[in-house]
Scaffold this active site. Sequence first.
Site, PDB file in Angstrom:
ATOM      1  N   LYS A 112       0.833  -1.215   0.000  1.00 17.56           N
ATOM      2  CA  LYS A 112       0.000   0.000   0.000  1.00 17.56           C
ATOM      3  C   LYS A 112       0.858   1.253   0.000  1.00 17.56           C
ATOM      4  CE  LYS A 112      -4.305  -1.807   1.716  1.00 17.56           C
ATOM      5  NZ  LYS A 112      -5.431  -1.716   2.631  1.00 17.56           N
ATOM      6  N   LYS A 195      -5.934 -10.412  -5.652  1.00 17.22           N
ATOM      7  CA  LYS A 195      -7.148 -10.533  -4.837  1.00 17.22           C
ATOM      8  C   LYS A 195      -8.148  -9.434  -5.208  1.00 17.22           C
ATOM      9  CE  LYS A 195      -6.488  -7.669  -0.769  1.00 17.22           C
ATOM     10  NZ  LYS A 195      -6.854  -7.429   0.596  1.00 17.22           N
ATOM     11  N   LYS A 198     -10.868  -3.587  -2.451  1.00 15.40           N
ATOM     12  CA  LYS A 198     -11.494  -2.265  -2.528  1.00 15.40           C
ATOM     13  C   LYS A 198     -10.524  -1.249  -3.102  1.00 15.40           C
ATOM     14  CE  LYS A 198     -13.712  -2.902   1.872  1.00 15.40           C
ATOM     15  NZ  LYS A 198     -13.092  -2.829   3.183  1.00 15.40           N
TER      16      LYS A 198
HETATM   17  N1  AQP Z   1     -10.395 -10.964  -2.018  1.00 15.85           N
HETATM   18  C1  AQP Z   1     -10.634 -11.425  -0.801  1.00 15.85           C
HETATM   19  N2  AQP Z   1     -10.861 -12.739  -0.599  1.00 15.85           N
HETATM   20  C2  AQP Z   1     -11.104 -13.231   0.638  1.00 15.85           C
HETATM   21  N3  AQP Z   1     -11.171 -12.446   1.739  1.00 15.85           N
HETATM   22  C3  AQP Z   1     -10.975 -11.120   1.583  1.00 15.85           C
HETATM   23  N4  AQP Z   1     -10.974 -10.078   2.450  1.00 15.85           N
HETATM   24  C4  AQP Z   1     -10.716  -8.938   1.782  1.00 15.85           C
HETATM   25  N5  AQP Z   1     -10.537  -9.204   0.481  1.00 15.85           N
HETATM   26  C5  AQP Z   1     -10.695 -10.545   0.319  1.00 15.85           C
HETATM   27  C6  AQP Z   1     -11.244 -10.199   3.878  1.00 15.85           C
HETATM   28  O1  AQP Z   1     -12.285  -9.294   4.206  1.00 15.85           O
HETATM   29  C7  AQP Z   1     -12.140  -8.919   5.575  1.00 15.85           C
HETATM   30  C8  AQP Z   1     -12.316  -7.444   5.730  1.00 15.85           C
HETATM   31  O2  AQP Z   1     -11.203  -6.830   5.195  1.00 15.85           O
HETATM   32  P1  AQP Z   1     -10.820  -5.348   5.411  1.00 15.85           P
HETATM   33  O3  AQP Z   1     -11.805  -4.576   6.115  1.00 15.85           O
HETATM   34  O4  AQP Z   1      -9.414  -5.297   5.858  1.00 15.85           O
HETATM   35  O5  AQP Z   1     -10.979  -4.977   3.992  1.00 15.85           O
HETATM   36  P2  AQP Z   1      -9.864  -4.701   3.121  1.00 15.85           P
HETATM   37  O6  AQP Z   1      -8.682  -5.582   3.357  1.00 15.85           O
HETATM   38  O7  AQP Z   1      -9.747  -3.243   3.205  1.00 15.85           O
HETATM   39  O8  AQP Z   1     -10.589  -5.145   1.871  1.00 15.85           O
HETATM   40  P3  AQP Z   1      -9.868  -5.110   0.626  1.00 15.85           P
HETATM   41  O9  AQP Z   1     -10.828  -5.106  -0.458  1.00 15.85           O
HETATM   42  O10 AQP Z   1      -8.824  -6.155   0.645  1.00 15.85           O
HETATM   43  O11 AQP Z   1      -9.258  -3.667   0.650  1.00 15.85           O
HETATM   44  P4  AQP Z   1      -7.797  -3.241   0.537  1.00 15.85           P
HETATM   45  O12 AQP Z   1      -7.223  -3.959  -0.630  1.00 15.85           O
HETATM   46  O13 AQP Z   1      -8.005  -1.812   0.342  1.00 15.85           O
HETATM   47  O14 AQP Z   1      -7.128  -3.573   1.829  1.00 15.85           O
HETATM   48  C9  AQP Z   1     -10.752  -9.405   6.002  1.00 15.85           C
HETATM   49  O15 AQP Z   1     -10.915 -10.529   6.821  1.00 15.85           O
HETATM   50  C10 AQP Z   1     -10.080  -9.770   4.725  1.00 15.85           C
HETATM   51  O16 AQP Z   1      -9.161 -10.827   4.888  1.00 15.85           O
END
Ligand code: AQP
Length: 332
Positions: A112, A195, A198
Amino acid sequence: RPRVFSGIQPTADSFHLGNYLGAVRHWVALQDSHDAFYCVVDQHAITAGHDPKVLRQRSRLAAAQLLAVGLDPERCTLFVQSQVPEHAQLAWVLGCITGFGEASRMTQFKDKSARQGNERASIGLFTYPILQAADILLYQANAVPVGEDQRQHLELSRDLAQRFNKLFGRTFTVPAPHIVKDTAKITDLQDPTAKMSKSSSSPGGIVDLLDDPARSAKKIRSAVTDTGREVVFDAETKPGIANLLTIYSALSGRSIDDLVAAYDGRGYGDLKKDLGEVVRDFVGPIQERTRSHLADPAQLDKLLVAGAEKARQVAVETLGVVYDRVGFYRPV
Ligand code: AQP
């Protein structure tokens, strides 16, 4: 009953299928077998820039979606992180027993911060996993249902629990990851090696629970797949099809083998079309329930305030022990 804790960031208007299938679905399932604490982690959500008004609304939206997918405040404790100040307080203490090198090895920070530009990445983003450890350890959680991307952070939580216990006496339960292999990594529809995320997926690569169902079905139909025709499950050579089969199986309850047999000789088009319909039918009722929870913000707030009160009872107790163990001043 064993304890379970997990959190989700309100960093977008909607959760996506990865969040749901990798984590939240298991939150729902664990409500009955565990003493469950689930948290909308708004303090984590300010680590990479945000708009205050939008954040507050997204926290409500996140809570409404969690209720809509099946969390039941009678069977679990649902709350918003910033309502329980002990999270930040414990994070400070844990930060003081975390090595700089150790924190620097977290791959999510590396990814990130590289995307944001190292100069712009905040210290909050750097210490994110320490706050996450505090979230978990505060509740003495035995298990933490998350997706595969959180494995390294959980390893840090375990290390910090063990280190604290060794340095200051047994205080924390050492949490175990609850990562359900089949759906631990839902991939981007346009880039099936990455993966679904968001922050890094393109709009075509991500299926949001609150997106227009017809649009989601279209995204599934346009998912990137290899040039073959045969529907087989092989994550190495056919990651796109494997991802679609994984989603299909999880949403329909049909086994992968059953699906592979059902699409034998029919090609990708049919599979995508049918899965588009499955997704459409799945998100429709969730959207309706989310809307109805949002329509009564007073009731939603009441429930979240009650959740925070319940959570605080545990949090205050743990932090009290921690403050005592580390020797913080206490007037006699
Ligand atoms: N692609 C995924 N497959 C399985 N599990 C996933 N999680 C996130 N993406 C996947 C799981 O969702 C939960 C909440 O995660 P978070 O609030 O940390 O969300 P995040 O990580 O911000 O979601 P994103 O989409 O992955 O955002 P970025 O990339 O911005 O960080 C967690 O349990 C996570 O494992």
